[in-house]
Design a protein around this motif. Structure first.
Motif, PDB file in Angstrom:
ATOM      1  N   PRO A  62      11.080 -30.538  37.153  1.00 18.38           N
ATOM      2  CA  PRO A  62       9.887 -30.119  36.403  1.00 18.38           C
ATOM      3  C   PRO A  62      10.108 -30.269  34.895  1.00 18.38           C
ATOM      4  O   PRO A  62      11.218 -30.076  34.390  1.00 18.38           O
ATOM      5  CB  PRO A  62       9.731 -28.645  36.785  1.00 18.38           C
ATOM      6  N   THR A  63       9.051 -30.639  34.195  1.00 17.64           N
ATOM      7  CA  THR A  63       9.082 -30.635  32.736  1.00 17.64           C
ATOM      8  C   THR A  63       9.094 -29.185  32.262  1.00 17.64           C
ATOM      9  O   THR A  63       8.372 -28.341  32.794  1.00 17.64           O
ATOM     10  CB  THR A  63       7.848 -31.357  32.168  1.00 17.64           C
ATOM     11  N   LEU A  64       9.914 -28.888  31.265  1.00 15.87           N
ATOM     12  CA  LEU A  64      10.011 -27.540  30.705  1.00 15.87           C
ATOM     13  C   LEU A  64       9.343 -27.525  29.334  1.00 15.87           C
ATOM     14  O   LEU A  64       9.558 -28.438  28.527  1.00 15.87           O
ATOM     15  CB  LEU A  64      11.478 -27.126  30.575  1.00 15.87           C
ATOM     16  N   VAL A  65       8.543 -26.500  29.070  1.00 13.63           N
ATOM     17  CA  VAL A  65       7.840 -26.404  27.793  1.00 13.63           C
ATOM     18  C   VAL A  65       7.952 -24.993  27.243  1.00 13.63           C
ATOM     19  O   VAL A  65       8.051 -24.024  27.996  1.00 13.63           O
ATOM     20  CB  VAL A  65       6.347 -26.774  27.937  1.00 13.63           C
ATOM     21  N   ILE A  66       7.951 -24.898  25.919  1.00 14.33           N
ATOM     22  CA  ILE A  66       7.861 -23.594  25.250  1.00 14.33           C
ATOM     23  C   ILE A  66       6.503 -23.529  24.589  1.00 14.33           C
ATOM     24  O   ILE A  66       6.242 -24.221  23.599  1.00 14.33           O
ATOM     25  CB  ILE A  66       8.981 -23.391  24.223  1.00 14.33           C
ATOM     26  N   SER A  67       5.648 -22.699  25.135  1.00 13.39           N
ATOM     27  CA  SER A  67       4.280 -22.595  24.640  1.00 13.39           C
ATOM     28  C   SER A  67       4.259 -22.186  23.177  1.00 13.39           C
ATOM     29  O   SER A  67       4.940 -21.237  22.764  1.00 13.39           O
ATOM     30  CB  SER A  67       3.508 -21.568  25.480  1.00 13.39           C
TER      31      SER A  67
ATOM     32  N   GLU B  61      19.968 -24.836  20.656  1.00 13.48           N
ATOM     33  CA  GLU B  61      18.881 -23.855  20.617  1.00 13.48           C
ATOM     34  C   GLU B  61      18.104 -23.913  21.929  1.00 13.48           C
ATOM     35  O   GLU B  61      17.733 -24.994  22.398  1.00 13.48           O
ATOM     36  CB  GLU B  61      17.965 -24.154  19.438  1.00 13.48           C
ATOM     37  N   THR B  62      17.826 -22.755  22.522  1.00 17.22           N
ATOM     38  CA  THR B  62      17.144 -22.697  23.809  1.00 17.22           C
ATOM     39  C   THR B  62      15.904 -21.820  23.791  1.00 17.22           C
ATOM     40  O   THR B  62      15.202 -21.736  24.813  1.00 17.22           O
ATOM     41  CB  THR B  62      18.084 -22.190  24.908  1.00 17.22           C
ATOM     42  N   HIS B  63      15.619 -21.135  22.677  1.00 11.26           N
ATOM     43  CA  HIS B  63      14.484 -20.233  22.588  1.00 11.26           C
ATOM     44  C   HIS B  63      13.714 -20.511  21.300  1.00 11.26           C
ATOM     45  O   HIS B  63      14.245 -21.091  20.354  1.00 11.26           O
ATOM     46  CB  HIS B  63      14.926 -18.760  22.563  1.00 11.26           C
ATOM     47  N   TRP B  64      12.470 -20.059  21.278  1.00  7.06           N
ATOM     48  CA  TRP B  64      11.703 -20.018  20.033  1.00  7.06           C
ATOM     49  C   TRP B  64      10.905 -18.721  20.024  1.00  7.06           C
ATOM     50  O   TRP B  64      10.128 -18.457  20.948  1.00  7.06           O
ATOM     51  CB  TRP B  64      10.755 -21.217  19.922  1.00  7.06           C
ATOM     52  N   LYS B  65      11.181 -17.891  19.025  1.00  6.72           N
ATOM     53  CA  LYS B  65      10.516 -16.593  18.891  1.00  6.72           C
ATOM     54  C   LYS B  65      10.604 -15.788  20.194  1.00  6.72           C
ATOM     55  O   LYS B  65       9.647 -15.146  20.639  1.00  6.72           O
ATOM     56  CB  LYS B  65       9.057 -16.771  18.467  1.00  6.72           C
ATOM     57  N   GLY B  66      11.786 -15.855  20.829  1.00  4.52           N
ATOM     58  CA  GLY B  66      12.031 -15.113  22.058  1.00  4.52           C
ATOM     59  C   GLY B  66      11.488 -15.762  23.311  1.00  4.52           C
ATOM     60  O   GLY B  66      11.673 -15.225  24.413  1.00  4.52           O
ATOM     61  N   ARG B  67      10.852 -16.909  23.184  1.00  3.66           N
ATOM     62  CA  ARG B  67      10.273 -17.579  24.356  1.00  3.66           C
ATOM     63  C   ARG B  67      11.238 -18.627  24.897  1.00  3.66           C
ATOM     64  O   ARG B  67      11.764 -19.439  24.148  1.00  3.66           O
ATOM     65  CB  ARG B  67       8.951 -18.262  23.994  1.00  3.66           C
ATOM     66  N   GLU B  68      11.451 -18.607  26.213  1.00  2.00           N
ATOM     67  CA  GLU B  68      12.264 -19.610  26.875  1.00  2.00           C
ATOM     68  C   GLU B  68      11.375 -20.744  27.391  1.00  2.00           C
ATOM     69  O   GLU B  68      10.164 -20.577  27.572  1.00  2.00           O
ATOM     70  CB  GLU B  68      13.007 -18.994  28.062  1.00  2.00           C
ATOM     71  N   ALA B  69      11.993 -21.894  27.628  1.00  2.00           N
ATOM     72  CA  ALA B  69      11.271 -23.012  28.214  1.00  2.00           C
ATOM     73  C   ALA B  69      10.897 -22.681  29.658  1.00  2.00           C
ATOM     74  O   ALA B  69      11.729 -22.211  30.437  1.00  2.00           O
ATOM     75  CB  ALA B  69      12.121 -24.274  28.157  1.00  2.00           C
ATOM     76  N   GLN B  70       9.635 -22.924  30.012  1.00  2.00           N
ATOM     77  CA  GLN B  70       9.124 -22.621  31.338  1.00  2.00           C
ATOM     78  C   GLN B  70       8.786 -23.920  32.081  1.00  2.00           C
ATOM     79  O   GLN B  70       8.287 -24.875  31.482  1.00  2.00           O
ATOM     80  CB  GLN B  70       7.872 -21.746  31.240  1.00  2.00           C
ATOM     81  N   PRO B  71       9.035 -23.962  33.402  1.00  3.92           N
ATOM     82  CA  PRO B  71       8.749 -25.186  34.155  1.00  3.92           C
ATOM     83  C   PRO B  71       7.252 -25.360  34.399  1.00  3.92           C
ATOM     84  O   PRO B  71       6.528 -24.384  34.636  1.00  3.92           O
ATOM     85  CB  PRO B  71       9.505 -24.968  35.465  1.00  3.92           C
ATOM     86  N   VAL B  72       6.810 -26.602  34.365  1.00  4.24           N
ATOM     87  CA  VAL B  72       5.435 -26.935  34.717  1.00  4.24           C
ATOM     88  C   VAL B  72       5.453 -27.390  36.174  1.00  4.24           C
ATOM     89  O   VAL B  72       5.922 -28.491  36.482  1.00  4.24           O
ATOM     90  CB  VAL B  72       4.871 -28.041  33.805  1.00  4.24           C
TER      91      VAL B  72
ATOM     92  N   HIS C  43      10.158 -29.284  24.280  1.00  2.00           N
ATOM     93  CA  HIS C  43      10.119 -29.472  25.722  1.00  2.00           C
ATOM     94  C   HIS C  43      11.438 -30.079  26.181  1.00  2.00           C
ATOM     95  O   HIS C  43      12.267 -30.490  25.365  1.00  2.00           O
ATOM     96  CB  HIS C  43       8.935 -30.363  26.125  1.00  2.00           C
ATOM     97  N   ALA C  44      11.630 -30.127  27.477  1.00  2.95           N
ATOM     98  CA  ALA C  44      12.882 -30.646  28.028  1.00  2.95           C
ATOM     99  C   ALA C  44      12.630 -31.218  29.407  1.00  2.95           C
ATOM    100  O   ALA C  44      11.637 -30.880  30.071  1.00  2.95           O
ATOM    101  CB  ALA C  44      13.941 -29.540  28.106  1.00  2.95           C
TER     102      ALA C  44
END
Length: 253
Positions: free
Chosen positions: A147-152, A165-176, A192-193
């Motif tokens: 799955p593509t991972l995105v940080i909203s 770096e794996t977070h932004w403003k406490g948000r982790e990348a989530q799978p689509v 994204h990843a």
């Protein structure tokens, strides 16, 4: 008009979240036809077939079959809303990701410039998009099938992720997670990843369409040796020809 209203809502999500998942863009029969076409591809120029993934660039130039995938109904309307009615395609890439494939780390594809994050947190400031990518998924994507991972909202960071770096403003990348025939459209500054193919017997089939504003260069390798396929040009609709680069004259033409 319902379609106009839907596109307006989707455009707002592109500005706020940085991505939109478009459901049911292709039928199962259309999905199977594209998968079969990918299986028929042979590597040329900078393409490759590897141990765990296969990668084919500029597939629109192989055969007229690929042309309708450049302006899929339900996708092209949003791409044009994001990038302007005179946007064009900067690339179209087909992928097969086999068991054992490891996707890329968290990244952003392209930023026109870095900006202070505090500017982008101002609700009165809207950052224009320069490039967007459409992922057409040709499999049901579950947690094990790449799955593509995105940080909203991470496009509002104003920069690319730093190494590690794996977070932004406490948000982790989530799978689509989505179905075959769905399309993920995301802006190029979204963090994204990729992810792993953890299955033992399934390959993920994916077709990417990259769209850019009129002034963004098209990425048609092998560049100086590039030639359009005459059969493709003859079969292209006026909109598809514009997406391939047949623009009205402008400031630098």
């Amino acid at each position: 008009m319902p379609g106009t209203s839907r596109t307006t809502e989707q455009l707002l999500a592109m500005h706020e979240q940085g991505f939109v998942l478009l459901r049911g863009i292709m039928t199962p029969q259309q999905v199977e036809a594209v998968r079969a076409a990918i299986d028929r591809l042979e590597p040329i120029h900078w393409d490759y077939q590897g141990l765990v993934d296969d990668h084919y660039k500029c597939v629109f130039n192989r055969d007229p079959f690929w042309l309708p995938l450049l302006d899929l109904p339900g996708v092209i309307e949003l791409a044009q809303a994001c990038l302007g009615e005179n946007c064009h395609v900067i690339g179209q890439t087909a992928w097969r990701s086999h068991p054992g494939f490891v996707g890329g780390e968290l990244h952003a594809d392209y930023l026109a410039m870095e900006l202070p994050e505090r500017w982008l947190q101002d609700p009165t400031f809207t950052l224009p998009m320069q490039v967007c990518t459409a992922h057409l998924y040709l499999d049901r994507i579950d947690a094990d099938l790449c799955p593509t991972l995105v940080i909203s909202g991470s496009h509002r960071a104003g920069r690319k992720p730093r190494p590690g770096e794996t977070h932004w403003k406490g948000r982790e990348a989530q799978p689509v997670l989505c179905e075959a025939g769905d399309v993920l459209l995301f802006r190029s500054d979204l963090w994204h990843a990729g992810s792993r193919n953890r299955t033992t017997d399934r390959s993920r089939y994916l077709l990417q369409m990259h769209y850019g504003r009129r002034m963004v260069t098209q990425k048609f390798s092998p560049y100086l040796q590039w030639r359009f396929n005459p059969e493709v040009l003859a079969a292209a609709t006026p909109r598809q020809r514009r997406l391939l680069g047949e623009h009205e004259p402008s400031e630098y033409d």
